[in-house]
Design a protein around this motif. Structure first.
Motif, PDB file in Angstrom:
ATOM      1  N   VAL A 166       0.869  -1.174   0.000  1.00  0.00           N
ATOM      2  CA  VAL A 166       0.000   0.000   0.000  1.00  0.00           C
ATOM      3  C   VAL A 166       0.908   1.228   0.000  1.00  0.00           C
ATOM      4  CG1 VAL A 166      -1.805   1.273   1.216  1.00  0.00           C
ATOM      5  CG2 VAL A 166      -1.787  -1.234   1.295  1.00  0.00           C
ATOM      6  N   ILE A 167       0.795   2.066  -1.027  1.00  0.00           N
ATOM      7  CA  ILE A 167       1.606   3.276  -1.130  1.00  0.00           C
ATOM      8  C   ILE A 167       0.689   4.482  -0.988  1.00  0.00           C
ATOM      9  CG2 ILE A 167       3.145   4.647  -2.578  1.00  0.00           C
ATOM     10  CD1 ILE A 167       4.075   2.121  -3.934  1.00  0.00           C
ATOM     11  N   ARG A 168       0.872   5.200   0.106  1.00  0.00           N
ATOM     12  CA  ARG A 168       0.086   6.415   0.353  1.00  0.00           C
ATOM     13  C   ARG A 168      -1.403   6.161   0.181  1.00  0.00           C
ATOM     14  NH1 ARG A 168       3.836  11.015  -2.634  1.00  0.00           N
ATOM     15  NH2 ARG A 168       5.271  11.362  -0.917  1.00  0.00           N
ATOM     16  N   GLY A 169      -1.876   5.045   0.721  1.00  0.00           N
ATOM     17  CA  GLY A 169      -3.298   4.750   0.736  1.00  0.00           C
ATOM     18  C   GLY A 169      -3.841   4.038  -0.481  1.00  0.00           C
ATOM     19  N   LEU A 170      -3.029   3.763  -1.500  1.00  0.00           N
ATOM     20  CA  LEU A 170      -3.489   3.083  -2.711  1.00  0.00           C
ATOM     21  C   LEU A 170      -2.811   1.723  -2.827  1.00  0.00           C
ATOM     22  CD1 LEU A 170      -3.475   6.054  -5.250  1.00  0.00           C
ATOM     23  CD2 LEU A 170      -5.414   5.134  -3.979  1.00  0.00           C
TER      24      LEU A 170
ATOM     25  N   GLU B 118      12.987  -0.412  -4.751  1.00  0.00           N
ATOM     26  CA  GLU B 118      12.828   1.021  -4.953  1.00  0.00           C
ATOM     27  C   GLU B 118      11.338   1.345  -4.999  1.00  0.00           C
ATOM     28  OE1 GLU B 118      15.001   2.093  -8.457  1.00  0.00           O
ATOM     29  OE2 GLU B 118      16.826   1.076  -7.767  1.00  0.00           O
ATOM     30  N   VAL B 119      10.973   2.458  -4.374  1.00  0.00           N
ATOM     31  CA  VAL B 119       9.562   2.834  -4.258  1.00  0.00           C
ATOM     32  C   VAL B 119       9.351   4.199  -4.886  1.00  0.00           C
ATOM     33  CG1 VAL B 119       7.613   3.184  -2.711  1.00  0.00           C
ATOM     34  CG2 VAL B 119       9.390   1.528  -2.105  1.00  0.00           C
ATOM     35  N   ILE B 120       8.553   4.233  -5.965  1.00  0.00           N
ATOM     36  CA  ILE B 120       8.094   5.498  -6.545  1.00  0.00           C
ATOM     37  C   ILE B 120       6.734   5.786  -5.939  1.00  0.00           C
ATOM     38  CG2 ILE B 120       7.457   6.720  -8.650  1.00  0.00           C
ATOM     39  CD1 ILE B 120       9.314   4.920 -10.205  1.00  0.00           C
ATOM     40  N   LYS B 121       6.630   6.875  -5.196  1.00  0.00           N
ATOM     41  CA  LYS B 121       5.370   7.231  -4.542  1.00  0.00           C
ATOM     42  C   LYS B 121       4.636   8.240  -5.411  1.00  0.00           C
ATOM     43  CE  LYS B 121       7.752   6.909  -0.104  1.00  0.00           C
ATOM     44  NZ  LYS B 121       8.201   7.683   1.078  1.00  0.00           N
ATOM     45  N   GLY B 122       3.566   7.808  -6.019  1.00  0.00           N
ATOM     46  CA  GLY B 122       2.819   8.707  -6.880  1.00  0.00           C
ATOM     47  C   GLY B 122       2.689   8.157  -8.272  1.00  0.00           C
ATOM     48  N   PRO B 123       1.938   8.843  -9.140  1.00  0.00           N
ATOM     49  CA  PRO B 123       1.673   8.315 -10.478  1.00  0.00           C
ATOM     50  C   PRO B 123       2.940   8.168 -11.297  1.00  0.00           C
ATOM     51  CG  PRO B 123       0.960  10.607 -10.300  1.00  0.00           C
ATOM     52  CD  PRO B 123       1.303  10.154  -8.923  1.00  0.00           C
ATOM     53  N   ALA B 124       3.111   6.981 -11.871  1.00  0.00           N
ATOM     54  CA  ALA B 124       4.280   6.709 -12.709  1.00  0.00           C
ATOM     55  C   ALA B 124       3.831   6.172 -14.060  1.00  0.00           C
ATOM     56  CB  ALA B 124       5.211   5.714 -12.012  1.00  0.00           C
TER      57      ALA B 124
ATOM     58  N   ASP C 251      -2.200   1.300 -14.350  1.00  0.00           N
ATOM     59  CA  ASP C 251      -2.070   0.652 -13.044  1.00  0.00           C
ATOM     60  C   ASP C 251      -0.961   1.230 -12.189  1.00  0.00           C
ATOM     61  OD1 ASP C 251      -4.033  -0.891 -14.163  1.00  0.00           O
ATOM     62  OD2 ASP C 251      -2.822  -2.704 -14.323  1.00  0.00           O
ATOM     63  N   ALA C 252      -0.174   2.182 -12.689  1.00  0.00           N
ATOM     64  CA  ALA C 252       0.862   2.804 -11.864  1.00  0.00           C
ATOM     65  C   ALA C 252       0.363   4.121 -11.279  1.00  0.00           C
ATOM     66  CB  ALA C 252       2.128   3.032 -12.679  1.00  0.00           C
TER      67      ALA C 252
ATOM     68  N   SER D  80      18.204  21.111  -0.955  1.00  0.00           N
ATOM     69  CA  SER D  80      17.627  20.977  -2.291  1.00  0.00           C
ATOM     70  C   SER D  80      16.112  20.870  -2.190  1.00  0.00           C
ATOM     71  CB  SER D  80      18.189  19.743  -3.010  1.00  0.00           C
ATOM     72  OG  SER D  80      17.877  18.562  -2.305  1.00  0.00           O
ATOM     73  N   ALA D  81      15.439  21.246  -3.280  1.00  0.00           N
ATOM     74  CA  ALA D  81      13.979  21.184  -3.353  1.00  0.00           C
ATOM     75  C   ALA D  81      13.572  20.475  -4.631  1.00  0.00           C
ATOM     76  CB  ALA D  81      13.377  22.585  -3.301  1.00  0.00           C
ATOM     77  N   ARG D  82      12.476  19.726  -4.548  1.00  0.00           N
ATOM     78  CA  ARG D  82      11.939  19.023  -5.715  1.00  0.00           C
ATOM     79  C   ARG D  82      10.444  19.329  -5.838  1.00  0.00           C
ATOM     80  NH1 ARG D  82      15.298  15.009  -3.352  1.00  0.00           N
ATOM     81  NH2 ARG D  82      16.885  14.159  -4.765  1.00  0.00           N
ATOM     82  N   LEU D  83      10.010  19.555  -7.056  1.00  0.00           N
ATOM     83  CA  LEU D  83       8.596  19.726  -7.353  1.00  0.00           C
ATOM     84  C   LEU D  83       8.259  18.846  -8.546  1.00  0.00           C
ATOM     85  CD1 LEU D  83       5.840  21.168  -7.007  1.00  0.00           C
ATOM     86  CD2 LEU D  83       6.679  22.899  -8.626  1.00  0.00           C
ATOM     87  N   ASN D  84       7.253  17.979  -8.372  1.00  0.00           N
ATOM     88  CA  ASN D  84       6.843  17.086  -9.456  1.00  0.00           C
ATOM     89  C   ASN D  84       5.341  17.164  -9.656  1.00  0.00           C
ATOM     90  OD1 ASN D  84       9.154  15.107 -10.477  1.00  0.00           O
ATOM     91  ND2 ASN D  84       9.511  15.509  -8.297  1.00  0.00           N
ATOM     92  N   LEU D  85       4.935  17.309 -10.907  1.00  0.00           N
ATOM     93  CA  LEU D  85       3.537  17.310 -11.309  1.00  0.00           C
ATOM     94  C   LEU D  85       3.355  16.165 -12.295  1.00  0.00           C
ATOM     95  CD1 LEU D  85       3.212  21.119 -12.112  1.00  0.00           C
ATOM     96  CD2 LEU D  85       2.733  20.010  -9.929  1.00  0.00           C
ATOM     97  N   ALA D  86       2.350  15.317 -12.065  1.00  0.00           N
ATOM     98  CA  ALA D  86       2.182  14.172 -12.948  1.00  0.00           C
ATOM     99  C   ALA D  86       0.724  13.747 -13.009  1.00  0.00           C
ATOM    100  CB  ALA D  86       3.041  12.991 -12.469  1.00  0.00           C
TER     101      ALA D  86
END
Length: 771
Positions: free
Chosen positions: A162-166, A202-208, A215-216, A531-537
C-alpha cells in the motif's frame, strides 16, 4: 509492428565483436592518502563493476565507446559520481571523503539512472538485507518498513503493498525488469515473490504512468534482482532463518560465477510457517504457509552488447483463515487454502552504439492460481457422514477455483545521443494477457487484455537546476467471453465429474480505454546542502476484469460482488513537493503530496443479501488523497557510529461527497536508535545493534462499512555482525519485534472485522555463510 519487434530482437541476440576499452585506477582516502579496500566501482548503465583490492587498485574491461557515469562507494565514505568519456579515459585515481552518511546507490526505476541526491523525483531505496535485519517474515513485511509504504495483510503469509493509501491494481510491482501480473486485483492475493535473490527495492510514490502505463496510478515497487559475481569471481552462499512466533524457518542456497563475458547464478529457497500467535497467546487457525522458490540467470556482455536471461519459479501453499479455532503448530494448510505456481522468464538486452543505446526487454509469466475448499452442495436432506468425508476429499483433490493467467510483456527504449544538456529517451511498451478458468467456481470470465503505449521523456541538467518531463499515450483493450448462469466451467481432461459454479450471468465484453498522460519535474539546489523538488504528474488506471464483470459470491471476502461494464478510466493528477537537507552528519526531509482521482472505483454496499452474503456494487466517484512523510537522521561527529532516526507518515483519503476512503493506513511515527561499527575487533566486523519504537495512532477516519481501530506501540530490537572463518565469512543476526507482546489490530488487516489480532512477539535468528 510485429516485424519491427522481431527485427530488433534478432539484432539483440546477435552479438558482434567491437573495439573495447579498459578502465583502471586506484581508490584512496582523501584525508590520509591510504588505499581503500573493497570499494565498489560501478557503471550503472553498463551493469559492470569491480571491487578495489588491498592496495586500492581496480580494473574493468570491455567498456564500449561513449559517455557513462561511474559510481564509487564504500561504507563510511561519501559516494563518488562522475561522467567519463571513452575511449578518452583509461585511468583515473579517485579519492573518497569520509562521511557518516549512508552511501548512495543508483536508482534503476527512473529512466536516467541517477543517484537519489541527483534525481528529479524522490525515490525511496532499501537493501533487502537491511530490511531482513529488522526481522521481516516475508518480503511484503519488509517493504512495509519503508516510510509511506504499508501492507494490506491476511495473516502473515498474504500481504499487498500500500503506497500512500493506494493498493491492488493501483500499485505496480516490477521484478526482473518486467511488470508482475498475478491476479493482483484481489485483496487476498499476495506478492508471490520471495525476498531471497532480491537485492533491493525502490519505491516510486505517486503516479508513474509516464514510465509504466496503466495501473501505476498509486506508485511502483521496483524489485532489483541480485547481481552476478564480479568478473572472474565465483561466490557461494547458504543462509537460514528461524522465527519463534510461527515456529517457522526459511533457507536458501546460492552459487554464482562470472568470467570476463559470461555470467551465471542460481538460488533455491524454501520457507515454512505454522499459524501465527497473537499477543493474547492464541494461534490464528490456518494462517500457516509454505513457499518454494528458485531463481536463475545467465548473462553475456562485451563492449557493444549485453544480455541477461532470468527465470523465477515460486510455489506457495497458503492457508485462508476464517476464525480462531483448533490450536496447532502444524505447517500443512487446512481447507480452504491457495496453491499458487508462478513462472517468470525475462530477457533484458542492451545494444551500445557510439553515443546512444537501445534497450529491449521481453517477459513471459505463467500464473496458476488454485483455491481448495470443502464442497457442500445443498441438499434437502443433507448428507451422510461418509458422503461428507468423500466431499472433503474431493475438495482436496480438485480445486474449486483455478485460473491460468499468461502474460507477454515487451519494452523497447532508445536512448538518443545527447544534445547539449539534454538526455532523451523514446520508447514503446506493450502487454498481451489471457485469463482462462478451469475450476468449478468463476470470479472473472475468460478474457484477453492487450496494452500498447508509446512515450518520450527528457532530462535537462544545469549547475543548480535539473528538469525532467515527458508525455505518453496508452491504449488498453479488454475482450471477455459471456458466461451464462450455471454455465459449466472449463475442466481439466482428467476430471471425471463436472460441477456448476455459483456465479450469475456475465455479459460478453469488448471495451477499449485510452489515455494521454504527462509529467514535469524540477530539482533546485538551493545551497550545497539544501535541495527542493517539485513534481507534477498525471496517471490513469483502466478498470480491471473484476470491477467490470463480477457477478457472484466471493468466498475470500464473504460478499457478493457485482461489477459494472460501463466503468470509466480512473484519471489522477498529483502534486509532490519535497525539501531535503544533507551534510556529513545530518539528514532531514519533508515530503508532501496531493492526489486527486477522477472516477475513483470502489465497492458500495447495496443493502441486499444474495446467498446469505451482503451485496457490494462497483461504482465510481471523484476522490482525493493528501499527506506526506517527514524524516530525520542524525549521526553526530565524532560519534560516527551512532545513528538516531525518526520518521512520520500521514495520509487522508476522501470521496467528493466527504466520506472517507477505505483501507487508509493510520498515521504513525517510528524512532530508531542504531549503532554501527566497521573496525574489526577479534575478527568481528560490521557490527550493529538497534532499538526501534513504532507508534501507530487511532484510525477514526473510516469509510461507511469499515470499523475504527485503536492506536498501539510496537517495540523492536536487534543486533548482529560478521566474522571470518578461514577464507569465508559468517553473518549472524538476532532481532525481536513486538517485544512487549502487544495485542493489537492493524487497520490494514483483513481479519479486523472478526476481531482477530495481528502477530505477537516474534524473535528471529539468521545465519548467513558466504564463500
Amino acid at each position: 509492428m510485429k516485424s519491427l519487434l522481431f527485427s530488433l530482437l534478432f539484432i539483440a541476440v546477435t552479438p558482434i565483436i567491437y573495439a573495447q576499452n579498459t578502465f583502471s585506477g586506484k581508490i584512496t582516502n582523501t584525508a590520509t592518502g591510504e588505499p581503500i579496500f573493497s570499494a565498489n566501482i560501478y557503471f550503472p548503465e553498463l551493469n559492470k563493476g569491480d571491487m578495489s583490492d588491498m592496495d586500492g587498485n581496480f580494473s574493468i574491461a570491455n567498456i564500449p565507446n561513449g559517455t557513462y557515469k561511474v559510481l564509487v562507494s564504500s561504507i563510511g565514505f561519501a559516494t563518488y559520481s562522475k561522467e567519463l568519456n571513452f575511449p578518452e579515459t583509461s585511468n583515473l585515481n579517485i579519492a573518497l571523503e569520509k562521511s557518516a552518511i549512508e552511501m548512495e546507490e543508483v536508482i534503476v526505476s527512473t529512466p536516467f539512472h541517477q543517484l537519489q541526491s541527483e534525481n528529479v523525483m524522490r525515490v525511496e531505496r532499501e537493501n533487502i538485507a537491511d530490511l531482513n535485519q529488522k526481522g521481516a517474515v516475508t518480503l511484503s513485511d519488509g517493504i512495509a518498513q519503508i516510510a509511506g509504504v504499508e501492507s494490506l495483510t491476511t495473516g502473515v503469509g498474504i500481504g499487498k503493498p500500500v503506497i500512500r493509501g493506494l493498493s491492488s491494481n493501483r500499485v505496480l510491482v516490477y521484478t526482473q525488469g518486467v511488470r508482475l501480473e498475478n491476479q493482483q486485483y484481489g485483496d487476498e492475493h499476495g506478492l508471490g515473490i520471495s525476498s531471497k535473490g532480491i537485492e533491493s527495492v525502490e519505491v516510486i510514490k505517486g503516479p508513474a504512468s509516464l514510465l509504466y502505463g496503466s495501473d501505476a496510478i498509486g506508485g511502483v515497487l521496483y524489485l532489483n534482482p541480485e547481481r552476478y559475481a564480479a568478473a572472474n569471481k565465483t561466490n557461494a552462499e547458504a543462509d537460514v532463518n528461524y522465527f519463534s512466533n510461527t515456529q517457522g524457518y526459511q533457507g536458501s542456497l546460492m552459487a554464482k560465477t562470472s568470467g570476463e563475458k559470461i555470467k551465471f547464478l542460481a538460488r533455491g529457497g524454501y520457507a515454512t510457517h505454522s499459524d501465527y500467535k497473537t499477543g493474547n497467546g492464541k494461534r490464528v487457525t490456518n494462517t500457516r504457509f509454505n513457499e518454494t522458490d528458485f531463481k536463475a540467470g545467465i548473462g553475456y556482455q562485451d563492449a557493444k552488447f549485453k544480455t541477461d536471461l532470468r527465470y523465477n519459479f515460486n510455489k506457495s501453499n497458503i492457508g485462508i483463515p476464517e476464525e480462531i479455532g483448533a490450536q496447532s503448530t502444524a505447517k500443512d494448510p487446512l481447507l480452504p487454502y491457495q496453491e499458487i505456481d508462478n513462472h517468470i522468464v525475462s530477457l533484458d538486452n542492451k545494444i551500445y552504439f557510439k553515443n546512444s543505446s537501445l534497450d529491449i526487454k521481453v517477459g513471459y509469466q505463467y500464473n496458476n492460481r488454485k483455491e481448495f475448499e470443502e464442497h457442500h452442495h445443498e441438499e434437502e436432506h443433507g448428507t451422510e457422514e461418509g458422503e461428507e468425508h468423500a466431499l472433503e476429499e474431493e475438495g482436496e483433490d480438485h480445486p474449486a477455483l483455478e485460473m491460468h493467467l499468461e502474460t507477454l510483456n515487451y519494452n523497447l527504449k532508445y536512448n538518443l545521443p545527447r544534445t547539449g544538456k539534454f538526455e532523451t529517451i523514446i520508447g514503446v511498451q506493450g502487454m498481451h494477457q489471457t485469463n482462462t478458468n478451469y475450476g468449478e467456481e468463476l470470479l472473472i470470465p475468460d478474457a484477453t487484455t492487450t496494452d500498447f503505449g508509446v512515450f518520450a521523456t527528457t532530462h535537462l541538467h544545469f549547475e543548480k537546476w535539473d528538469f525532467q518531463g515527458g508525455i505518453r499515450y496508452d491504449l488498453r483493450n479488454i475482450d471477455s467471453k459471456a458466461v451464462e448462469a450455471h454455465e459449466e466451467a472449463h475442466m481439466e481432461e482428467e476430471h471425471e465429474e463436472e460441477h456448476e459454479h455459483e456465479s450469475g450471468e456475465i455479459a460478453a465484453l469488448n471495451n477499449s480505454y485510452k489515455s494521454i498522460n504527462g509529467a514535469l519535474g524540477a530539482k533546485y539546489n538551493i545551497t550545497s546542502k539544501l535541495s527542493a523538488r517539485l513534481n507534477l504528474a498525471t496517471g490513469f488506471r483502466a478498470p480491471n476484469l473484476s470491477e467490470l464483470t463480477s457477478n457472484g459470491s466471493h468466498h475470500g471476502t464473504n460478499r457478493y460482488e457485482v461489477g459494472d461494464n460501463a466503468l470509466e478510466n480512473e484519471q489522477n493528477f498529483q502534486l509532490d513537493l519535497s525539501l531535503e537537507w544533507r551534510n556529513k552528519h545530518f539528514e532531514a526531509f519533508v515530503n508532501g503530496f496531493h492526489n486527486t482521482i477522477k472516477d475513483y472505483i470502489y465497492l458500495q454496499p447495496t443493502g441486499e443479501l444474495i446467498d446469505e452474503n451482503p451485496v457490494f456494487q462497483y461504482t465510481q466517484n471523484n476522490a482525493e488523497l493528501y499527506g506526506g512523510e517527514i524524516g530525520l537522521h542524525i549521526h553526530p561527529h565524532p560519534l560516527d557510529w551512532l545513528h538516531l532516526e525518526s520518521s512520520f507518515e500521514t495520509v487522508t483519503g476522501k470521496r467528493s461527497n466527504g466520506e472517507y476512503l477505505p483501507l487508509i493506513p493510520a498515521n504513525s511515527i517510528t524512532n530508531t536508535f542504531r549503532v554501527e561499527f566497521e573496525d574489526p575487533v577479534k575478527k568481528v566486523y560490521s557490527k550493529y545493534a538497534f532499538v526501534r519504537l513504532k507508534n501507530v495512532f487511532d484510525q477514526n477516519n473510516v469509510s461507511a462499512f469499515e470499523i475504527q481501530t485503536g492506536g498501539y506501540g510496537l517495540l523492536g530490537a536487534g543486533f548482529g555482525g560478521e566474522f571470518s572463518v578461514n577464507s569465508t565469512k559468517m553473518r549472524v543476526g538476532v532481532s525481536a519485534n513486538n517485544i512487549l507482546n502487544k495485542n493489537y489490530i492493524s487497520h490494514l488487516s483483513r481479519l479486523k472485522p472478526d476481531g482477530i489480532s495481528n502477530i505477537g512477539r516474534n524473535i528471529s535468528v539468521s545465519v548467513n555463510w558466504m564463500l
